[in-house]
Design a protein around this motif. Structure first.
Motif, PDB file in Angstrom:
ATOM      1  N   VAL A  41       0.883  -1.079  -0.011  1.00 27.98           N
ATOM      2  CA  VAL A  41      -0.070  -0.167  -0.026  1.00 27.98           C
ATOM      3  C   VAL A  41       1.044   1.167  -0.092  1.00 27.98           C
ATOM      4  O   VAL A  41       1.470   1.690   1.037  1.00 27.98           O
ATOM      5  CB  VAL A  41      -0.954   0.032   1.440  1.00 27.98           C
ATOM      6  CG1 VAL A  41      -1.643   1.189   1.465  1.00 27.98           C
ATOM      7  CG2 VAL A  41      -1.961  -1.177   1.132  1.00 27.98           C
TER       8      VAL A  41
ATOM      9  N   LEU B  87      -9.107   0.082  -1.647  1.00 25.70           N
ATOM     10  CA  LEU B  87      -8.473  -0.627  -0.688  1.00 25.70           C
ATOM     11  C   LEU B  87      -9.544  -1.449   0.168  1.00 25.70           C
ATOM     12  O   LEU B  87      -9.409  -2.475   0.829  1.00 25.70           O
ATOM     13  CB  LEU B  87      -7.955   0.195   0.389  1.00 25.70           C
ATOM     14  CG  LEU B  87      -6.477   0.831  -0.108  1.00 25.70           C
ATOM     15  CD1 LEU B  87      -6.138   2.022   1.106  1.00 25.70           C
ATOM     16  CD2 LEU B  87      -5.451  -0.137  -0.222  1.00 25.70           C
TER      17      LEU B  87
ATOM     18  N   GLU C   9       2.000  -1.323   4.652  1.00 23.77           N
ATOM     19  CA  GLU C   9       1.479   0.087   4.400  1.00 23.77           C
ATOM     20  C   GLU C   9       3.054   0.895   4.448  1.00 23.77           C
ATOM     21  O   GLU C   9       3.693   1.106   5.418  1.00 23.77           O
ATOM     22  CB  GLU C   9       0.863   0.522   5.471  1.00 23.77           C
ATOM     23  CG  GLU C   9       0.284   2.084   5.270  1.00 23.77           C
ATOM     24  CD  GLU C   9       1.221   3.035   6.334  1.00 23.77           C
ATOM     25  OE1 GLU C   9       1.734   3.908   5.612  1.00 23.77           O
ATOM     26  OE2 GLU C   9       1.702   2.785   7.369  1.00 23.77           O
TER      27      GLU C   9
ATOM     28  N   ILE D 203      -3.858   5.976   6.679  1.00 20.96           N
ATOM     29  CA  ILE D 203      -4.246   4.600   5.917  1.00 20.96           C
ATOM     30  C   ILE D 203      -4.531   3.777   7.145  1.00 20.96           C
ATOM     31  O   ILE D 203      -5.546   2.919   7.192  1.00 20.96           O
ATOM     32  CB  ILE D 203      -3.072   4.084   4.959  1.00 20.96           C
ATOM     33  CG1 ILE D 203      -2.948   4.787   4.012  1.00 20.96           C
ATOM     34  CG2 ILE D 203      -3.435   2.280   4.853  1.00 20.96           C
ATOM     35  CD1 ILE D 203      -3.973   4.936   2.953  1.00 20.96           C
ATOM     36  N   SER D 204      -3.802   3.547   8.259  1.00 22.07           N
ATOM     37  CA  SER D 204      -3.878   2.851   9.132  1.00 22.07           C
ATOM     38  C   SER D 204      -5.355   3.133   9.921  1.00 22.07           C
ATOM     39  O   SER D 204      -5.983   2.285  10.487  1.00 22.07           O
ATOM     40  CB  SER D 204      -2.840   2.680  10.153  1.00 22.07           C
ATOM     41  OG  SER D 204      -1.581   2.092   9.679  1.00 22.07           O
TER      42      SER D 204
ATOM     43  N   TYR E 292      -0.595  -7.409   8.968  1.00 26.45           N
ATOM     44  CA  TYR E 292      -0.425  -6.045   8.648  1.00 26.45           C
ATOM     45  C   TYR E 292       0.665  -5.508   9.184  1.00 26.45           C
ATOM     46  O   TYR E 292       1.013  -5.376  10.579  1.00 26.45           O
ATOM     47  CB  TYR E 292      -1.632  -5.285   9.135  1.00 26.45           C
ATOM     48  CG  TYR E 292      -1.757  -3.922   8.723  1.00 26.45           C
ATOM     49  CD1 TYR E 292      -1.119  -3.419   7.428  1.00 26.45           C
ATOM     50  CD2 TYR E 292      -2.167  -2.852   9.769  1.00 26.45           C
ATOM     51  CE1 TYR E 292      -1.194  -1.943   7.272  1.00 26.45           C
ATOM     52  CE2 TYR E 292      -2.402  -1.663   9.414  1.00 26.45           C
ATOM     53  CZ  TYR E 292      -1.604  -1.202   8.143  1.00 26.45           C
ATOM     54  OH  TYR E 292      -1.569   0.139   7.785  1.00 26.45           O
TER      55      TYR E 292
END
Length: 275
Positions: A9, A54, A67, A73-74, A87
């Motif tokens: 990502v 996403l 990421e 994003i998180s 992740y």
């Protein structure tokens, strides 16, 4: 040999480096690449690997999602990622928000949440001390050329006003308050706060120094204080010199370090892991 399917990502300098590494390694398969600007991917990434939304990452069956885009994003997608795969949070400054940290810890019940050590030297030892409750204090100092900082608010104005060649302390205090002001620069400090979990973001001290003379290096100092023995405290201090040109937000050694973290991430089960 177990082959790990990796979803990336973010396709900036680090994202491209990691994508190329995945494509070259026999132990990795590329599951997908997402970028805010799809045009950056077209012509560089095969169409079958391009993820446009996403929310659709499950369709690519990743084992590990990495990421390297932006802390937001998180906040927006982290819990969803953890429903699908392990992740690796490349922007751990996102975790300075207690709500974000809580949501990701709560979501890491089937898959693991991984924090890359990056430039945080000695992280595993500090984590062990935190687990035992013997870690009493931790300070991380980062020194960079003024052009290497991407800052927000008052810190940005303070950094831009620096004149001469003397170093200037931009900030010294809890890491939690610093992360929103320097989200691209202090991921090392955020990783430290996660490893030093008995102190956390409020108890770990971050110090940011802008030094016009640092035209070749990013310097990271980690100062660890442990238990008192015979009237004196255990102490370890490390100093890391990472080669970096003026204007470089990320030092050159950090790329290889992050790749090593990606290799180590995954497969450890639920919970939070330093890698």
């Amino acid at each position: 040999m177990t082959i790990k399917r990796i979803g990336i990502v973010g396709y900036g300098h680090l994202g491209k480096y990691l994508t190329d590494a995945v494509l070259e390694r026999p132990d990795f398969d590329l599951a997908f690449v997402w970028n805010r600007s799809i045009s950056a991917l077209e012509g560089n990434i095969e169409g079958r690997f391009i993820c446009r939304e996403l929310e659709d990452i499950g369709q690519f069956s990743p084992d590990l999602i990495v990421e390297v885009a932006h802390p937001v994003i998180s906040e927006k997608y982290g819990p969803h990622f953890l429903q699908v795969a392990d992740y690796l949070v490349g922007s751990p400054t996102a975790l300075a928000s207690q709500n974000v940290e809580n949501s990701l810890r709560e979501a890491a019940t089937n898959h693991g949440l991984y924090i890359p050590a990056g430039a945080f030297w000695g992280g595993e030892d500090i984590l062990k001390m935190a687990d035992r409750g013997t870690l009493k204090a931790l300070k991380v100092t980062m020194k960079k050329h003024p052009s290497c900082f991407k800052l927000e608010g008052s810190l940005k104005a303070q950094n831009e006003s620096i004149e001469g060649t003397d170093p200037s302390v931009l900030y010294e205090g809890p890491v939690r308050d610093l992360c929103p002001l320097a989200p691209n620069n202090v991921n090392t400090m955020a990783a430290a706060a996660m490893a030093a979990h008995n102190l956390g973001f409020d108890g770990v001290t971050g110090c940011l120094i802008s030094d016009p003379k640092l035209t070749d290096w990013h310097i990271v100092e980690v100062d660890v204080t442990g238990p008192e023995v015979g009237g004196k405290n255990f102490n370890v201090k490390t100093v890391r010199h990472n080669p970096a040109a003026p204007g470089a937000v990320t030092g050159t050694a950090t790329y290889a370090s992050f790749l090593s973290s990606m290799v180590r991430a995954g497969g450890r089960g639920a919970g939070v892991h330093l890698c």
